[in-house]
Scaffold this motif. Structure first.
Motif, PDB file in Angstrom:
ATOM      1  N   ARG A   1     -24.365  71.087  -6.538  1.00 39.58           N
ATOM      2  CA  ARG A   1     -23.706  70.718  -5.286  1.00 39.58           C
ATOM      3  C   ARG A   1     -23.499  71.960  -4.425  1.00 39.58           C
TER       4      ARG A   1
ATOM      5  N   ASP B   1     -22.325  60.179 -10.403  1.00 37.50           N
ATOM      6  CA  ASP B   1     -21.149  60.156  -9.534  1.00 37.50           C
ATOM      7  C   ASP B   1     -19.921  59.676 -10.301  1.00 37.50           C
ATOM      8  N   ARG B   2     -20.089  58.639 -11.132  1.00 34.97           N
ATOM      9  CA  ARG B   2     -18.966  58.127 -11.911  1.00 34.97           C
ATOM     10  C   ARG B   2     -18.499  59.151 -12.948  1.00 34.97           C
TER      11      ARG B   2
ATOM     12  N   ALA C   1     -16.647  61.960 -11.060  1.00 35.51           N
ATOM     13  CA  ALA C   1     -15.402  61.415 -10.529  1.00 35.51           C
ATOM     14  C   ALA C   1     -14.345  61.321 -11.630  1.00 35.51           C
TER      15      ALA C   1
ATOM     16  N   VAL D   1     -11.186  60.245  -9.545  1.00 33.43           N
ATOM     17  CA  VAL D   1     -11.522  59.794  -8.194  1.00 33.43           C
ATOM     18  C   VAL D   1     -12.083  58.379  -8.307  1.00 33.43           C
TER      19      VAL D   1
ATOM     20  N   LEU E   1     -14.166  55.198  -7.642  1.00 33.69           N
ATOM     21  CA  LEU E   1     -15.500  54.905  -7.088  1.00 33.69           C
ATOM     22  C   LEU E   1     -15.848  53.457  -7.367  1.00 33.69           C
TER      23      LEU E   1
ATOM     24  N   ARG F   1     -13.880  65.244  -9.686  1.00 31.10           N
ATOM     25  CA  ARG F   1     -14.685  65.720  -8.550  1.00 31.10           C
ATOM     26  C   ARG F   1     -14.893  64.585  -7.552  1.00 31.10           C
ATOM     27  N   ARG F   2     -15.189  64.957  -6.315  1.00 31.67           N
ATOM     28  CA  ARG F   2     -15.495  63.966  -5.269  1.00 31.67           C
ATOM     29  C   ARG F   2     -16.995  64.016  -4.970  1.00 31.67           C
ATOM     30  N   PRO F   3     -17.714  63.034  -5.521  1.00 33.50           N
ATOM     31  CA  PRO F   3     -19.180  63.042  -5.298  1.00 33.50           C
ATOM     32  C   PRO F   3     -19.551  62.780  -3.853  1.00 33.50           C
TER      33      PRO F   3
END
Length: 109
Positions: free
Chosen positions: A50, A99-100, A103, A89, A91, A107-109
């Protein structure tokens, strides 16, 4: 501290998955330890990717397996302090596996 070759030799033994291993966070079965370290390496790889604008080709099947273990081992509640992760986070359940996973690590994907 062992190098990559030594680590690869240790993990090449299939018997390690059934043994109890002493880790910094406690004693875990080898299979759980492998999932924990896969989680660590994957999340930090995501961090670096990222930060450097890269988009690795993640293996969704592997990530799904890690998510299953991490959700049981890393509670969503009481983050911070002894559990050095930010809050989970939220989702959509249909979000990509990577992403899951990140999160869940805060973290914020």
């Amino acid at each position: 501290m062992p190098g990559a070759r030594e680590v690869a030799e240790v993990w090449a033994d299939p018997g390690i998955l059934g043994r109890q291993l002493r880790l910094p966070m406690g004693v875990l079965p080898g299979a759980a330890a492998a999932a924990v370290y896969t989680h660590e390496l994957t999340v930090h790889t995501w961090d670096l990717a990222r930060a450097t604008g890269q988009d690795p080709d993640w293996d969704p099947a592997l990530i799904e397996r890690v998510i299953g273990v991490v959700r049981r081992a890393l509670p969503a509640e009481t983050r911070g302090g002894r559990i050095p992760f930010a809050e989970v986070v939220a989702l959509d359940p249909g979000a990509p596996a990577i992403d899951r996973l990140v999160a869940w690590a805060g973290r914020r994907p």
